[in-house]
Scaffold this active site. Structure first.
Site, PDB file in Angstrom:
ATOM      1  N   ASP A   1       6.359  65.355  49.789  1.00  0.00           N
ATOM      2  CA  ASP A   1       5.751  65.511  48.461  1.00  0.00           C
ATOM      3  C   ASP A   1       5.676  66.988  48.085  1.00  0.00           C
ATOM      4  O   ASP A   1       4.600  67.528  47.821  1.00  0.00           O
ATOM      5  CB  ASP A   1       4.359  64.873  48.460  1.00  0.00           C
ATOM      6  CG  ASP A   1       3.827  64.642  47.047  1.00  0.00           C
ATOM      7  OD1 ASP A   1       4.634  64.673  46.090  1.00  0.00           O
ATOM      8  OD2 ASP A   1       2.616  64.431  46.896  1.00  0.00           O
TER       9      ASP A   1
ATOM     10  N   VAL B   1     -10.107  66.944  47.450  1.00  0.00           N
ATOM     11  CA  VAL B   1     -10.322  68.225  48.129  1.00  0.00           C
ATOM     12  C   VAL B   1     -11.348  69.054  47.354  1.00  0.00           C
ATOM     13  O   VAL B   1     -11.251  69.195  46.128  1.00  0.00           O
ATOM     14  CB  VAL B   1      -9.007  69.019  48.256  1.00  0.00           C
ATOM     15  CG1 VAL B   1      -9.258  70.342  48.995  1.00  0.00           C
ATOM     16  CG2 VAL B   1      -7.954  68.205  48.993  1.00  0.00           C
TER      17      VAL B   1
ATOM     18  N   GLY C   1      -5.433  64.030  46.118  1.00  0.00           N
ATOM     19  CA  GLY C   1      -4.147  63.508  46.534  1.00  0.00           C
ATOM     20  C   GLY C   1      -4.179  62.001  46.599  1.00  0.00           C
ATOM     21  O   GLY C   1      -5.090  61.361  46.070  1.00  0.00           O
TER      22      GLY C   1
END
Length: 305
Positions: free
Chosen positions: A142, A37, A32
């Site tokens: 988002d 992640v 992101g």
């Protein structure tokens, strides 16, 4: 803002400085605006671990995860597990947090082989969760297919990094889903900002490669909607949203619900081959996950596609 660069290989151990928990990296899941992640494992359990460089940004996400563990009795997003600092080398310090790993399909993968009506069912699920989020005073911001997974017959959010308090400026967005990019409004955090993103998610099921604005962004979008291989009723809902006719997720969800009501047939399952299988899954997504079938007066076995 420049994204942090991490390249943690399988087998790397991320050990917390303060809580001393050790997480074994398995593979990268995504990235992101402020972190990467990874899928990781601890004591045989799988988790999602996000590592970044800005403690303040990651702590905002941690606070959101904690806050949304149960909003108005409904669980929104993955559960929070742990937060700590990682010191891989002398003088380096990277904040990270760990959350529940949701093992599911991407929204587009889930829709493969299914009829177009399923686009509306998925959109209704997202809108149902947005109801709770908006009532709590936030917008998702988002909202995009990258942040959605289908697991256990439910569309689930997997990233809360863009969640913003209503009335503030949107802090993270992706152009394709951003109404400001298409000329349909500001980047002010309000429910209608998320509703626009839902319409773009619906369009993306038809245009998986996405598309960019031409000289006239609004005309580009309107032309794409006209050409889209979607039920005409869905197109009318999308157009109405762009025109600002829906002020809440509830209003838009009800509009889609009335469309699905038209698909109800007073026929027993045994009359039409295969109806029970489709109806059961549809009924589960509608009834178990976010809406009472009795609210619409729908019998699970009378739903067919």
């Amino acid at each position: 803002m420049k994204k942090p660069v991490f390249n943690l290989t399988s087998g790397t151990v991320v050990r917390g400085k303060w809580n001393h928990h050790a997480y074994h990296i398995i593979q990268k899941l995504g990235e992101g605006a402020c972190g990467v992640v990874y899928l990781c494992q601890k004591n045989g359990e799988k988790y999602a671990l996000k590592v970044g460089t800005e403690s303040s940004r990651l702590m905002l996400e941690v606070n959101m995860l904690k806050k949304f563990s149960k909003v108005q009795g409904v669980k929104l997003g993955p559960s929070f597990v742990d937060v700590d600092d990682w010191l891989p080398t002398e003088g380096s310090n990277y904040p990270f947090y760990v959350m529940e790993y949701i093992n599911g399909q991407s929204f587009s993968e889930f829709l493969k082989g299914k009829k177009k009506e399923w686009v509306g069912i998925g959109a209704m699920q997202v809108l149902s969760d947005l109801e709770h989020l908006h009532n709590a005073g936030y917008v998702f911001g988002d909202l995009k297919t990258d942040n959605l997974l289908v697991a256990d017959s439910k569309v689930q959010w997997i990233d809360v990094g863009g969640v913003t308090g209503i009335g503030r400026a949107i802090k993270e967005y992706t152009e394709f889903y951003d109404r400001g990019y298409w000329g349909y409004g500001s980047r002010r955090a309000e429910p209608s900002y998320d509703l626009f993103a839902v319409t773009m998610i619906m369009l993306e099921t038809v245009y998986p490669q996405r598309f960019t604005a031409k000289k006239d962004p609004k005309m580009t979008l309107q032309d794409k909607l006209k050409q889209a291989d979607l039920p005409s009723d869905y197109k009318r809902v999308i157009s109405a949203c762009w025109q600002g006719r829906y002020h809440s997720a509830t209003e838009m969800k009800e509009a889609l619900g009335h469309i699905l009501m038209k698909r109800v047939q007073p026929t027993k399952p045994s009359v039409r081959k295969g109806i029970q299988t489709d109806s059961s899954e549809w009924g589960e997504m509608l009834g178990v996950s976010f809406i009472s079938l009795s609210f619409y007066g729908i019998s699970m076995w009378n739903l067919w596609l």
